[in-house]
Write an enzyme that holds these catalytic residues in place. Structure first.
Site, PDB file in Angstrom:
ATOM      1  N   ASP A  92      26.201 -19.778  35.725  1.00  0.00           N
ATOM      2  CA  ASP A  92      26.518 -18.509  35.060  1.00  0.00           C
ATOM      3  C   ASP A  92      27.214 -17.534  36.005  1.00  0.00           C
ATOM      4  O   ASP A  92      28.025 -16.714  35.568  1.00  0.00           O
ATOM      5  CB  ASP A  92      25.250 -17.883  34.454  1.00  0.00           C
ATOM      6  CG  ASP A  92      25.042 -18.350  33.013  1.00  0.00           C
ATOM      7  OD1 ASP A  92      26.027 -18.348  32.246  1.00  0.00           O
ATOM      8  OD2 ASP A  92      23.909 -18.702  32.659  1.00  0.00           O
TER       9      ASP A  92
ATOM     10  N   TYR B  80      17.949 -15.106  34.914  1.00  0.00           N
ATOM     11  CA  TYR B  80      17.120 -16.061  35.678  1.00  0.00           C
ATOM     12  C   TYR B  80      16.388 -15.342  36.806  1.00  0.00           C
ATOM     13  O   TYR B  80      15.267 -15.711  37.164  1.00  0.00           O
ATOM     14  CB  TYR B  80      17.978 -17.193  36.244  1.00  0.00           C
ATOM     15  CG  TYR B  80      18.823 -17.890  35.193  1.00  0.00           C
ATOM     16  CD1 TYR B  80      18.221 -18.621  34.175  1.00  0.00           C
ATOM     17  CD2 TYR B  80      20.211 -17.793  35.196  1.00  0.00           C
ATOM     18  CE1 TYR B  80      18.984 -19.243  33.192  1.00  0.00           C
ATOM     19  CE2 TYR B  80      20.978 -18.419  34.225  1.00  0.00           C
ATOM     20  CZ  TYR B  80      20.372 -19.136  33.225  1.00  0.00           C
ATOM     21  OH  TYR B  80      21.127 -19.736  32.264  1.00  0.00           O
TER      22      TYR B  80
HETATM   23 MN   MN3 Z   1      26.430 -18.237  30.226  1.00  0.00          MN
END
Ligand code: MN3
Ligand code: MN3
Length: 318
Positions: A66, A104
């Protein structure tokens, strides 16, 4: 005199898919900070040390991917837009990739100790297969053609993330870590739109190519999917060495590789279908996240919209 600078006009839409995607993405906006991850602490403490290791490193790997999408992926796609509204959609996607990457860390800060977090990031920033995956995709972002960049983005989001998504979906299917899984399902819901939209923009360009160039690009695409899959076998072995899930993760990966190819308008490559995937994981992916427990946990301050991962049929463009 420079050319005139052109104001974006949302009342003169060239491609209705831009507008529909903008509306869908803005309707499903969310933030990690609104999910009560600390409610999963009892579940977390019930996991073995090996299970905790897998969960932490799964999210380390997903953080890297990401990060790549938020820093380089969408920016590289912005170099080759067909409409001004497409850039607006990519702006939205780019910001949400930063939300994904940050989410996260919200999970880590709730479940892991500072020294565990340091170790997870050290591993993430040096694991051979994870680094190969990120650099292979980023090389295409930096030097690839406009259509190659879109292929790379769809392969990353619809295929390569799923070696990681397996774990939270597996626990969700077992009714564990349900708030962590809520975050993952929100991410999967976003990725479903991103993959479909970028795949659609790919198909517009692909269909304009003469037959011989289409064939050449197809060969390139299937070579890439094989190369990435073979690396993903190594990554899955690293990540899941402490479990007996490796084969099931690889099945799930092949199933999602097929979905990525379908987003790009291509034929599936692997024989695996949804019926081959561990039903517990499919159960996790199909569970509506807007469950009653969830609402009672978050109280009245925040009402999450109906959350369901999109299926292929939900987002047909024709
Ligand atoms: Mn993503
Ligand atoms: Mn995305």
């Amino acid at each position: 005199m420079a050319e005139n600078y052109i104001a974006i006009n949302w009342n003169a839409i060239e491609d209705q898919i831009d507008k529909a995607t903008w509306e869908k993405l803005t309707e499903q906006f969310w933030l990690d900070t609104r999910i009560p991850v600390s409610n999963d602490l009892d579940d977390w403490r019930s996991l073995t040390k090996d299970e905790q290791w897998v969960v932490g490193h799964v999210f380390g790997g997903l953080t890297l991917l990401d990060t790549l999408q938020s820093q380089d992926g969408m920016r590289s796609l912005m170099d080759n837009i067909r409409t001004q509204q497409e850039r607006a959609v990519l702006n939205n996607i780019q910001f949400m990739e930063s939300v994904h990457a940050k989410s996260y860390s919200t999970i880590f800060s709730t479940l892991n100790t500072p020294s565990e977090i340091d170790e997870i990031f050290d591993w993430t920033n040096s694991n051979e297969h994870l680094q190969y995956k990120a650099n292979r995709i980023n090389d295409i972002y930096q030097t690839g053609s406009p259509l190659e960049k879109k292929i790379a983005s769809v392969f990353l989001e619809t295929f390569l993330f799923y070696s990681g998504f397996f774990t939270p979906l597996y626990y969700l299917g077992n009714n564990k870590l349900t708030n962590v899984a809520e975050i993952i399902k929100l991410i999967i819901r976003d990725e479903s739109v991103h993959g479909t939209y970028i795949g659609y923009k790919f198909q517009l360009g692909f269909n304009e190519l003469p037959q011989d160039e289409q064939d050449k690009l197809k060969d390139w695409m299937y070579d890439l999917v094989y190369d990435l899959y073979s690396n993903e076998e190594g990554y899955t072995n690293d990540l899941y060495a402490k479990t007996d899930w490796t084969e099931e993760v690889l099945t799930f990966l092949r199933y999602n590789a097929n979905k990525a190819l379908m987003n790009l308008g291509q034929d599936p490559l692997f024989p695996d279908t949804a019926a081959d995937v561990n039903p517990i994981v499919m159960n996790g992916i199909s569970t509506s996240t807007a469950n009653h427990d969830f609402f009672s946990q978050v109280g009245n301050g925040y009402r999450l919209g109906e959350v369901e991962a999109m299926s292929d049929d939900d987002y047909k463009f024709d």
